[in-house]
Design a protein around this motif. Structure first.
Motif, short mmCIF file in Angstrom:
data_model
loop_
_atom_site.label_atom_id
_atom_site.label_comp_id
_atom_site.label_asym_id
_atom_site.label_seq_id
_atom_site.Cartn_x
_atom_site.Cartn_y
_atom_site.Cartn_z
N GLN A 50 -10.04 44.23 4.98
CA GLN A 50 -8.82 44.72 3.91
C GLN A 50 -8.96 46.20 3.56
N THR A 52 -7.40 48.83 0.65
CA THR A 52 -6.63 48.57 -0.70
C THR A 52 -6.00 49.95 -1.05
N VAL A 67 0.89 37.80 3.48
CA VAL A 67 0.96 37.51 2.18
C VAL A 67 -0.08 36.28 1.84
N TYR A 73 -3.60 32.88 3.85
CA TYR A 73 -2.98 33.88 4.57
C TYR A 73 -1.89 33.66 5.43
N GLY A 142 1.25 46.89 -5.04
CA GLY A 142 1.77 45.57 -5.29
C GLY A 142 1.67 45.35 -6.70
N THR A 144 -0.37 42.33 -7.52
CA THR A 144 -1.48 41.93 -7.43
C THR A 144 -2.43 43.06 -7.07
N THR A 147 -2.86 44.91 -3.42
CA THR A 147 -1.78 44.54 -2.59
C THR A 147 -0.73 45.77 -2.35
N ARG A 149 3.55 46.86 -1.53
CA ARG A 149 5.02 46.34 -1.38
C ARG A 149 5.65 47.35 -0.33
N ASP A 187 4.22 40.71 -2.44
CA ASP A 187 2.79 41.66 -2.41
C ASP A 187 2.24 41.38 -1.17
N LEU A 188 1.94 42.24 -0.29
CA LEU A 188 1.49 42.19 1.11
C LEU A 188 0.14 42.73 0.99
N TYR A 189 -0.70 41.94 1.64
CA TYR A 189 -2.17 42.12 1.96
C TYR A 189 -2.37 42.87 3.45
#
Length: 195
Positions: A50, A52, A67, A73, A142, A144, A147, A149, A187-189
């Motif tokens: 991930q 960040t 997401v 996921y 995002g 969250t 995350t 956007r 919100d995209l991971y």
């Protein structure tokens, strides 16, 4: 996931739009958008990390875009006509091998996203297209923690589980925030393919 940060500044990069500095002179404020996208591998092999921080994304690389919906996921597919289907990527973590992969590259005041020699583009209404021309996306933190956007103008890459609260859609589209009916995740991971 070792690199999860609990918070980071909500800053914006770019304001969306079309075009790009194709073939122009590169400057720090106006990077050249590549004419030909790099073709990523057909899918990740299950080794995902991930990401960040915005700088890790704009540095480029191969990423899985997802997401988190009801603990699972849901991944943005790379094969579609106008709206990519959500593909399950795992519960609580990305555990599925050979997930769809997007190649990110810094462009204009944001990023481009490519797969299979085509760029992900916003065309009209809530629809996407795969085009041979580079398309710059803006990116922001995002709501969250951890995350992002990704957007063009006032429309965001968004997962639509349902448009009326009952009919399952399971697809990604371009939506404005504040949809009143249905279930939408903005919100995209982002997960970098590490091998």
């Amino acid at each position: 996931l070792d690199k999860i940060r609990t918070s980071f500044p909500a800053y914006f990069v770019g304001t969306g739009g079309n075009g790009g500095n194709q073939g122009g002179t590169e400057t720090p404020d106006n990077p050249v958008v590549p004419d030909v996208p790099v073709t990523p591998p057909a899918g990740g092999n299950g080794a995902y990390q991930q990401v960040t921080s915005l700088s890790e994304i704009t540095a480029g690389g191969n990423f899985v875009v997802a997401v988190l919906y009801e603990g699972k996921y849901i991944v943005l597919d790379t094969t579609f006509a106008t709206k990519p289907t959500g593909k399950e990527g795992g519960t609580g973590a990305l555990t599925v091998a050979n997930l769809p992969v997007w190649t990110f590259a810094a462009a204009e005041a944001g990023v481009t996203m490519a797969s299979g020699g085509k760029y992900l583009s916003y065309v009209t209404s809530t629809n996407f297209a795969n085009n041979s021309s580079a398309y710059p996306w803006s990116i922001a933190a995002g709501e969250t923690a951890g995350t992002f956007r990704i957007y063009s103008g006032d429309r965001y890459i968004c997962y639509q589980y349902s448009d009326d609260g009952t009919t399952v859609r399971n697809r990604f589209g371009m939506y404005k925030t504040g949809q009143k009916n249905g279930v939408y995740e903005y919100d995209l991971y982002l997960f970098k393919v590490t091998e």
